[in-house]
Design an enzyme around this catalytic site. Structure first.
Site, PDB file in Angstrom:
ATOM      1  N   GLU A  38       0.851  -1.198   0.000  1.00 28.69           N
ATOM      2  CA  GLU A  38       0.000   0.000   0.000  1.00 28.69           C
ATOM      3  C   GLU A  38       0.891   1.255   0.000  1.00 28.69           C
ATOM      4  OE1 GLU A  38      -2.151   0.025   3.686  1.00 28.69           O
ATOM      5  OE2 GLU A  38      -3.457   1.697   3.127  1.00 28.69           O
ATOM      6  N   LYS A 109      -9.276   2.064  -2.026  1.00 28.88           N
ATOM      7  CA  LYS A 109      -9.505   1.447  -0.709  1.00 28.88           C
ATOM      8  C   LYS A 109     -10.869   1.841  -0.132  1.00 28.88           C
ATOM      9  CE  LYS A 109      -7.078   0.848   3.728  1.00 28.88           C
ATOM     10  NZ  LYS A 109      -5.858   1.199   4.474  1.00 28.88           N
ATOM     11  N   CYS A 144      -5.160  -3.598   2.629  1.00 27.98           N
ATOM     12  CA  CYS A 144      -4.893  -3.553   4.069  1.00 27.98           C
ATOM     13  C   CYS A 144      -6.147  -3.693   4.925  1.00 27.98           C
ATOM     14  CB  CYS A 144      -4.099  -2.285   4.385  1.00 27.98           C
ATOM     15  SG  CYS A 144      -3.129  -2.451   5.899  1.00 27.98           S
TER      16      CYS A 144
HETATM   17  C1  ACM Z   1      -4.003  -0.061   7.165  1.00 30.05           C
HETATM   18  O1  ACM Z   1      -5.105  -0.144   6.652  1.00 30.05           O
HETATM   19  N1  ACM Z   1      -2.995   0.544   6.548  1.00 30.05           N
HETATM   20  C2  ACM Z   1      -3.730  -0.648   8.473  1.00 30.05           C
END
Ligand code: ACM
Length: 268
Positions: A38, A109, A144
């Site tokens: 990420e 995301k 993530c």
């Molecule tokens: C995250 O979502 N970077 C923990």
């Protein structure tokens, strides 16, 4: 088919360093699919929109041409997290680059973690799967913190993913317990490219805990990186083996689902 996950420590707001690092990794790895963490090109710990915006890149920008060209020239798929600017929005995104450029796309995301809510807009792409018949692979992406929501992996599994790619900057030690379950319950391969290192902002330090992993569809670990050093892990996968969702003569994880029953539970 070979798949690799790259674990490294992106430097905060040092795009030049990070791009050079990614290029170096690409020159070293020969796999069919390469997944980076990420926010690989910017680092992680943005505290507000102005900072994130100043380090965000439009997906069509020439700055990402090296990824488009690498995927095309080397006939491979690259998935990489980056801060994306789109109009007046800023997303925590993953770019997917294919040998066939018409398939290139972004996943934005969905579930923002912690202070990401001050820096990024919530993703608007939803969860989707890209099919690349030339390599007989169907890839879904989550980023993530999406891991905490089994619905994310479930959407990708139901949409036909063979592989869930998960660019990450994980800071808790809990995810390793759960990712193999996501692989088992959806009968998919799952690859986590996590980062290492620390980022300190004001009086707060985040420690990223490595252990990038590639799991098979039984949740077994095919490859795992150390907790605190840079490493590229590689494993062989067989995407077509994920497609028969039965696991004995009678049971099949998709056919046995009972969505009507789940609705009743959720209404209570
Ligand atoms: C995250 O979502 N970077 C923990």
């Amino acid at each position: 088919m070979l798949i690799s996950a790259v674990q490294f420590a992106p430097e905060f707001i040092n795009k030049e360093f990070n791009i050079e690092y990614v290029k170096k990794c690409l020159s070293e790895v020969k796999s069919d699919i390469i997944i980076f963490p990420e926010l690989s090109l910017s680092g992680y710990f943005f505290l507000n929109r102005d900072e994130a915006s100043a380090n965000a890149i439009d997906f069509e920008s020439v700055e990402l041409d090296f990824l488009r060209e690498d995927a095309q020239d080397n006939n491979r798929i690259i998935i990489i997290g980056f801060a994306e600017s789109k109009g007046n929005k800023i997303f925590n995104s993953a770019g997917l680059f294919f040998p066939d450029r018409t398939l290139n796309c972004v996943y934005r995301k969905t579930h923002l973690f912690y202070k990401e809510i001050y820096a990024f807009d919530r993703g608007d792409t939803g969860f989707f799967v890209v099919s690349f018949p030339e390599k007989n692979i169907r890839i879904g992406t989550m980023i993530c913190y999406d891991w905490r929501f089994p619905e994310a992996a479930r959407c990708l599994g139901l949409d036909g993913a063979d592989l869930i790619a998960c660019p990450s900057n994980l800071v808790t030690p809990l995810w390793n317990k759960v990712m193999p379950a996501r692989a088992i319950e959806n009968k998919v391969y799952l690859a986590v490219a996590n980062r290492i290192g620390i980022e300190k902002r004001n009086d707060e330090t985040l420690l990223f805990n490595g252990r990038s992993s590639i799991y098979d569809y039984n949740g077994d670990t095919l490859a795992e990186a150390p907790v605190d050093s840079a490493k590229i892990i590689t494993a062989e996968i067989y995407p077509e083996r994920t497609r028969d969702k039965s696991f004995n003569l009678i049971n099949d994880i998709n056919m046995d689902r009972l969505p009507d029953m789940y609705k009743q539970i959720m209404k209570k």
